[in-house]
Design a protein around this motif. Sequence first.
Motif, PDB file in Angstrom:
ATOM      1  N   SER A 173       0.817  -1.215   0.000  1.00  0.00           N
ATOM      2  CA  SER A 173       0.000   0.000   0.000  1.00  0.00           C
ATOM      3  C   SER A 173       0.851   1.267   0.000  1.00  0.00           C
ATOM      4  CB  SER A 173      -0.939   0.000   1.212  1.00  0.00           C
ATOM      5  OG  SER A 173      -0.195  -0.044   2.410  1.00  0.00           O
ATOM      6  N   LYS A 261      -8.943   3.691   6.464  1.00  0.00           N
ATOM      7  CA  LYS A 261      -9.481   4.083   5.160  1.00  0.00           C
ATOM      8  C   LYS A 261     -10.865   4.709   5.323  1.00  0.00           C
ATOM      9  CE  LYS A 261      -9.926   2.395   0.425  1.00  0.00           C
ATOM     10  NZ  LYS A 261      -9.713   1.227  -0.477  1.00  0.00           N
ATOM     11  N   CYS A 427     -15.857  -1.137   4.374  1.00  0.00           N
ATOM     12  CA  CYS A 427     -14.858  -1.379   5.417  1.00  0.00           C
ATOM     13  C   CYS A 427     -15.167  -2.664   6.176  1.00  0.00           C
ATOM     14  CB  CYS A 427     -14.818  -0.190   6.369  1.00  0.00           C
ATOM     15  SG  CYS A 427     -13.723  -0.389   7.787  1.00  0.00           S
TER      16      CYS A 427
END
Length: 595
Positions: A173, A261, A427
Amino acid sequence: MPRLQSGVWKHFTPIIKDGRETFMCNYCSRTYTKNATKMQMHLDKCKEYSVVSQQSPSPDGSSSASIPVPSFSFLPSASPGGQFLIDSVDQRSQVYGDECLARAVYATSSPLTLTDNIYWKRFFSVLRPAYCPPTREALSSHLLDCEYDRVQSQVHEAIEKADCVTIICSGWSNLKETGTIIYIIATPAPLFYKCTEAKEQKYASKFIAEELKEIINEVGPQKVFAVVTDDAPEMIAAWAEVEEVFPHISAIGCTAFGIQKLFDEIVAQPSMKALCRRAEQVVKYVTEQKLLAETFRCWQTTKTRKHAANETVLALPTGSDWTGVVNMFNSLLEAQNSLQEMAISPTLDAEVRAALQDAAFWKELGSSQNLLYLIGNHIDYMKRDDAVLSDVVDMFSQLRYHIGASLSETVLNSNEQKAVMASFDKCQEFCVKPIHAAAYMLDPKHVGQQTLSGEQISSAFYVISNVSHHLDLDEGKVLGSFARFSAKQGLWKGAGIWSSCQHVSASIWWKGLCSSELLSPVASTILQIPPTTGICESLQTHFCSTKEQGSLSADRVQKLVAVQTNLKTLEPSDFECAPLESGEDGKVSFKSETQ
């Protein structure tokens, strides 16, 4: 007399005279300025050194270095009126000293240049005058290689003894920043296994899947039950291939990454971004003007009557974690009274004055800060060392409730609130898998508090059955044991066994108190799986700081980080602290090359 093959420095003692550093010969007390050539020439002619250097070998046949040391006030003399003491270090002791010192340097993440520092040299000289500590080159080369091999053998031994292993992988990431993918083996204690220098490529998911499968085969597929990765799309794409080859293994996402996130997507909503810009404008305006900043400080001191050390400091967002925005909002709210009273001044910028006098602005700051702080706390909780897989399901249930109740109070409009709830669903889909539901059902702390849906319960039973088959257990008997556990019957009928689960981890509880039940190996295995890749994130920072030391190759950096990390996890065994026996000369694994 032939010239010395080793360094010249150990034959001289540094002293300070008239504010200048000079070096005194340990044999004849003659002093020199720091000049290796002249000092070497002196040793070639020094009669006292000639006598000492020609000493016969020790009775045991080992070579030794005997160095006469000037009798300073802080060193013992050979006799009450003696001028020198004779200190000697045989080869075996020198080698063992190098090994122990190198290990201490690595374990404490001390700089490799430590032994080059004059103050450390003086310390070693006082402690053991004849001992010559290893140089930076020795610490970063053969000593590091030997310690790495020794520690890695302990890592493999720990993996061999473990009954459940999780592969933790992270780095894709933020590949552009670090270029490193880190692999950790949780036993459940996290052990650094290896890292890979990788570049972005077209078939990244294939590359990651192959790496994971290779590690699983090296460790032993029979004891690997889960793979935990970050939220990079390339990582998620590799899950299916791993689960197809190893059906008993669950691939899951890092919970902390998933919630982070969600936090970022809330902050990215237009209304929230506008609020952040307005807050930043106020903070910058007050802090960047010296006169206004001083006025603000004085106003606080006068109005709040606080000591200067306790005054609110207006803060701008820093770093990439969740605390930046929250700290900015919080600092403004703490200074609200002072700022609003300052807003009376006509000299203030019109936009800033309007913001400070706007009641809606302060209300939006407060409600938004509460929501963001709530989510940020969950991120930090999941990054803790004691975070467990079984808490994820319950956490998301509470998070959904609190977010739903708080959204309407924030600056977000109705469309943005719907977008946030959609992000929450994504999520949850990333973070909550059937194995999380199984862990929740098997954790004794959650018995009687089940909030799972029928679909989640069904998926949890599938995981329990799958693990039972992999462990060659009778599925029917395992589920029968689970029924007694859920109903608190049989072994679980008494109150004492339930109160004990508050004092030990769930996996230890199953192993220690419920080992007679067939469900025990299944439950203890699932409950050992960590929910996040948090250890990888801290190692990424460690890698970056180690690389910045310079002059170390990528291979050396990996070995150094591996040794430093694993020494903090592995308990030292008794033999590491025991002195070497006289008959162990042939067993020494470190070569003494201190100069």
